[in-house]
Design a protein around this motif. Sequence first.
Motif, mmCIF file in Angstrom:
data_model
loop_
_atom_site.group_PDB
_atom_site.id
_atom_site.type_symbol
_atom_site.label_atom_id
_atom_site.label_comp_id
_atom_site.label_asym_id
_atom_site.label_seq_id
_atom_site.Cartn_x
_atom_site.Cartn_y
_atom_site.Cartn_z
ATOM 1 N N ASN A 219 95.456 -42.533 5.481
ATOM 2 C CA ASN A 219 96.703 -42.815 6.196
ATOM 3 C C ASN A 219 97.141 -41.652 7.085
ATOM 4 O OD1 ASN A 219 96.795 -45.311 4.998
ATOM 5 N ND2 ASN A 219 98.054 -44.627 3.284
ATOM 6 N N ARG A 220 96.175 -40.820 7.456
ATOM 7 C CA ARG A 220 96.418 -39.746 8.418
ATOM 8 C C ARG A 220 95.334 -39.796 9.480
ATOM 9 N NH1 ARG A 220 96.868 -36.803 3.432
ATOM 10 N NH2 ARG A 220 94.839 -35.833 3.761
ATOM 11 N N TYR A 221 95.687 -39.398 10.691
ATOM 12 C CA TYR A 221 94.632 -39.255 11.693
ATOM 13 C C TYR A 221 94.918 -38.032 12.556
ATOM 14 C CZ TYR A 221 97.407 -41.365 15.554
ATOM 15 O OH TYR A 221 98.340 -41.634 16.522
ATOM 16 N N TYR A 222 93.860 -37.570 13.216
ATOM 17 C CA TYR A 222 93.910 -36.342 14.003
ATOM 18 C C TYR A 222 93.220 -36.581 15.341
ATOM 19 C CZ TYR A 222 94.783 -34.537 9.331
ATOM 20 O OH TYR A 222 95.298 -34.335 8.084
ATOM 21 N N ARG A 223 93.768 -35.941 16.365
ATOM 22 C CA ARG A 223 93.161 -35.970 17.692
ATOM 23 C C ARG A 223 92.458 -34.627 17.922
ATOM 24 N NH1 ARG A 223 94.965 -40.294 20.474
ATOM 25 N NH2 ARG A 223 96.931 -41.256 19.834
ATOM 26 N N ASN B 216 82.879 -55.131 19.744
ATOM 27 C CA ASN B 216 84.140 -55.889 19.641
ATOM 28 C C ASN B 216 84.569 -56.105 18.195
ATOM 29 O OD1 ASN B 216 84.157 -56.250 22.522
ATOM 30 N ND2 ASN B 216 82.604 -57.847 22.227
ATOM 31 N N MET B 217 84.631 -55.019 17.447
ATOM 32 C CA MET B 217 84.947 -55.102 16.022
ATOM 33 C C MET B 217 86.321 -54.511 15.731
ATOM 34 S SD MET B 217 82.288 -56.545 14.612
ATOM 35 C CE MET B 217 82.194 -56.094 12.873
ATOM 36 N N THR B 218 86.908 -55.011 14.631
ATOM 37 C CA THR B 218 88.183 -54.505 14.123
ATOM 38 C C THR B 218 88.025 -54.159 12.652
ATOM 39 O OG1 THR B 218 89.602 -55.684 15.684
ATOM 40 C CG2 THR B 218 90.571 -55.155 13.556
ATOM 41 N N VAL B 219 88.698 -53.086 12.239
ATOM 42 C CA VAL B 219 88.707 -52.657 10.833
ATOM 43 C C VAL B 219 90.157 -52.601 10.373
ATOM 44 C CG1 VAL B 219 88.132 -50.791 9.223
ATOM 45 C CG2 VAL B 219 86.584 -51.322 11.129
ATOM 46 N N ARG B 220 90.411 -53.204 9.223
ATOM 47 C CA ARG B 220 91.752 -53.150 8.632
ATOM 48 C C ARG B 220 91.709 -52.221 7.421
ATOM 49 N NH1 ARG B 220 96.188 -57.778 7.021
ATOM 50 N NH2 ARG B 220 97.239 -56.548 5.392
ATOM 51 N N VAL B 221 92.769 -51.432 7.287
ATOM 52 C CA VAL B 221 92.880 -50.454 6.196
ATOM 53 C C VAL B 221 94.148 -50.731 5.412
ATOM 54 C CG1 VAL B 221 93.129 -48.008 5.623
ATOM 55 C CG2 VAL B 221 91.592 -48.711 7.489
ATOM 56 N N ASP B 222 94.019 -50.801 4.096
ATOM 57 C CA ASP B 222 95.157 -50.945 3.187
ATOM 58 C C ASP B 222 95.119 -49.810 2.178
ATOM 59 O OD1 ASP B 222 96.107 -53.373 4.282
ATOM 60 O OD2 ASP B 222 94.599 -54.495 3.162
ATOM 61 N N ASP B 223 96.192 -49.025 2.157
ATOM 62 C CA ASP B 223 96.336 -47.940 1.181
ATOM 63 C C ASP B 223 95.115 -47.016 1.161
ATOM 64 O OD1 ASP B 223 97.742 -46.488 -0.696
ATOM 65 O OD2 ASP B 223 96.960 -47.636 -2.397
ATOM 66 N N GLY B 224 94.660 -46.638 2.355
ATOM 67 C CA GLY B 224 93.590 -45.655 2.465
ATOM 68 C C GLY B 224 92.192 -46.197 2.301
ATOM 69 N N ILE C 22 81.295 -48.203 6.666
ATOM 70 C CA ILE C 22 82.536 -48.876 7.063
ATOM 71 C C ILE C 22 82.419 -50.304 6.560
ATOM 72 C CG2 ILE C 22 84.002 -49.571 8.988
ATOM 73 C CD1 ILE C 22 83.010 -47.146 10.526
ATOM 74 N N ALA C 23 82.930 -50.501 5.358
ATOM 75 C CA ALA C 23 82.798 -51.785 4.672
ATOM 76 C C ALA C 23 83.951 -51.929 3.695
ATOM 77 C CB ALA C 23 81.455 -51.858 3.932
ATOM 78 N N PRO C 24 84.333 -53.172 3.363
ATOM 79 C CA PRO C 24 85.435 -53.380 2.418
ATOM 80 C C PRO C 24 85.212 -52.631 1.106
ATOM 81 C CG PRO C 24 84.906 -55.438 3.498
ATOM 82 C CD PRO C 24 83.846 -54.444 3.916
ATOM 83 N N GLY C 25 86.279 -51.999 0.631
ATOM 84 C CA GLY C 25 86.237 -51.232 -0.602
ATOM 85 C C GLY C 25 85.963 -49.761 -0.403
ATOM 86 N N TYR C 26 85.430 -49.389 0.756
ATOM 87 C CA TYR C 26 85.134 -47.985 1.034
ATOM 88 C C TYR C 26 86.377 -47.268 1.562
ATOM 89 C CZ TYR C 26 80.130 -48.371 0.245
ATOM 90 O OH TYR C 26 78.906 -48.528 -0.348
ATOM 91 N N ARG C 27 86.421 -45.967 1.343
ATOM 92 C CA ARG C 27 87.526 -45.170 1.850
ATOM 93 C C ARG C 27 87.503 -45.141 3.366
ATOM 94 N NH1 ARG C 27 87.271 -39.497 -1.074
ATOM 95 N NH2 ARG C 27 88.785 -39.093 0.586
ATOM 96 N N ALA C 28 88.674 -45.111 3.947
ATOM 97 C CA ALA C 28 88.801 -45.102 5.407
ATOM 98 C C ALA C 28 88.642 -43.677 5.924
ATOM 99 C CB ALA C 28 90.143 -45.685 5.824
#
Length: 675
Positions: free
Chosen positions: A654-658, A269-277, A622-628
């Motif tokens: 800021n891109r994703y692929y299926r 039940n986790m959420t990750v927020r991404v800002d500018d990659g 997957i931690a703050p400061g790391y690239r998404a």
Amino acid sequence: MHIAAHLTSTCLAVCLLSASNAWAGVPEQHDYDWLTQGKPSGEMVTLVHPDGRRETRFEFNDRGRGPNQHETIAVDEQGLIRELRLEGKAYMGSPVDEHFQRHPDGSATWQSPAESGRADAAEQAYYVASDGTPEQGAVFARALLRAPGQTLALLPNGQASIRKLTDQTVELDDQRKTVTLYAISGEAFEPSYLWLDEQQELFAVAYGWMGLAPKGWQDSLPALQARQNEFQADHHRQLASELTHALPTEWCIGSVNLLDVDAGRLLPNMTVRVDDGHISDVGRNSHVDCNGLTRLDGEGRTLMPGLWDMHAHVSIGEGLLNVAAGVVAVRDLANDHDRLMAIRAQMASGEVIGTDIHVSGFIDQRSPFAAPTGRLAESLDDALAMIEWYAERDYPHIKIYSSITPDWVKPMAQAIHGHGMTLSGHIPSGMTAERAVREGFDEIQHINMVFLNFLAGPKDDTRTPLRFRLVAEQAAALDLESDAVADFIALLRSRGTVIDPTVTIFDSMFRHRGGEVDPNYAMVADHLPPAVRRGFLSAEFDIPDDQADTFAASADALLAMIAKLHRAGVPLVAGTDAMAGFTLHRELELYAKAGIPAPDVLRIATQAGPRVVGVADQMGRIAPGYRAEMILVEGDPLTDLSALRRVHLTLRGNRYYRPSELHQAIGIKPFVAAD
């Protein structure tokens, strides 16, 4: 390039003619050079007989490897193969003995070491051989050009089409020719390309470092390769425009089970927020502020860092395969500088689908068995100058190869380290791995090189395929509990020497026998295009019946050595040196088969690469400061590593692929259902 048992064009033609005395009339002869780095390393001669039959001999030498094949093809008025006979050996030495026959009743039969089959209604289908010479490509192209809609059904299965791309003028002295580039689609993941002349005879094939051109016309090949590269890039730009999904600057992904790679556990039940990659916040679903932001719903799937392939030789087409497999970064270990920089820029910008690329310089010494890639040193001074060249272009790493004189290693290592670069490679022939480590190797590529430390004698030329055969025949007998093995592993641990096993290629080499699907790809074969799947039926290595058990035991010994290295604290990285994406998944499964716990395998897959290339503070968590750079997979890879094949999303800034969309676009049956 040296050509073992080299046959001149004249000899080839005489051999062909003497084998064809029963055919009346004088055949038309077409002579070609096989070129490596622009230099002849083999040749092909095709005789077109008055009755239309084409007889071809083809051979080249690549570090002691290479095909040597005799092929005859007869076609009907539609250009469909009526009869084919192919004999000789394949690239890695396995026997080639393939026969196809179309019968008066419209049926067809075929037989090879890999398979046999029959089709009862084969009149309108084209038989694609499982091996063969470049001349086959031209025969295929002519049949496609004659076909309605320029499309044909294939035997044993599948469908292919052809498209004209461009014309190009080539010149030799006072001769001028117009040659045409065609793309054939349907057989594999992306189109194959070839050039035909005005008479629709084969003019050239271009494969980067290698290619084929008529004798005397080799100087035309670079321009043809460059033009072909443009169309190949256009193809991948189109795929990127259709299959890339854009995200805003700020976005969230929630309702995921987050893989804490360090702890080896899932956080529900986790959420990750991404800002500018970059990742800006990670926490429970209700604790991360996503108000007003685009939110992706993970639906209880596993979110984890993206995978790394630490042994690649990048081509533009591999990017899509890697991204579909959840691979977000690769390390290239030998390539053409200009070509690599262009592909790297295209993938970084998203112009084509692909990964981060971490580059390595490559140096080998000119010899009869020198690598077909990179620059070749004539002397130690040349090698040192090449190191300077790479340093000036900010390469962080240099790989050296099997033909380097052992006495060059220490001064080369000193120069490489003096520039702040690291050194890896094959162990040069005549040198032990122990000496290489003591004289400056930071990393060893390929697990067979570890075994050669104990198995190769001073007179064994490991520039040749002996470096495979010796390990296949003797690795099983090596006492892994011996003091010699323990001492060597202790040396590796004390020096922090990295091992890049690429064990999948050896597991296939030592276990796979023709006629069965390669066991390392059996779990994915039915998802792949028919021609790709069929390729897994042909074994590269010739395994004698009386040595099959020994070879398999040697494959087991490689896995046992990898487990010992890991338990001892020797750093491992996961690399492939083979089919992109699918091979990495199998590489990781083999580590688990060897006995490495799944949490450790996942650390190797996601964190060892960033650590070795120096970006561990940016990627692998997957931690703050790391690239998404993240992947969303169906299942729990901590309990089932095959979950890595079921990638639902690959998230890159800021891109994703299926992957389901990517796979469908290149003829692969998806491993997960599309949304």
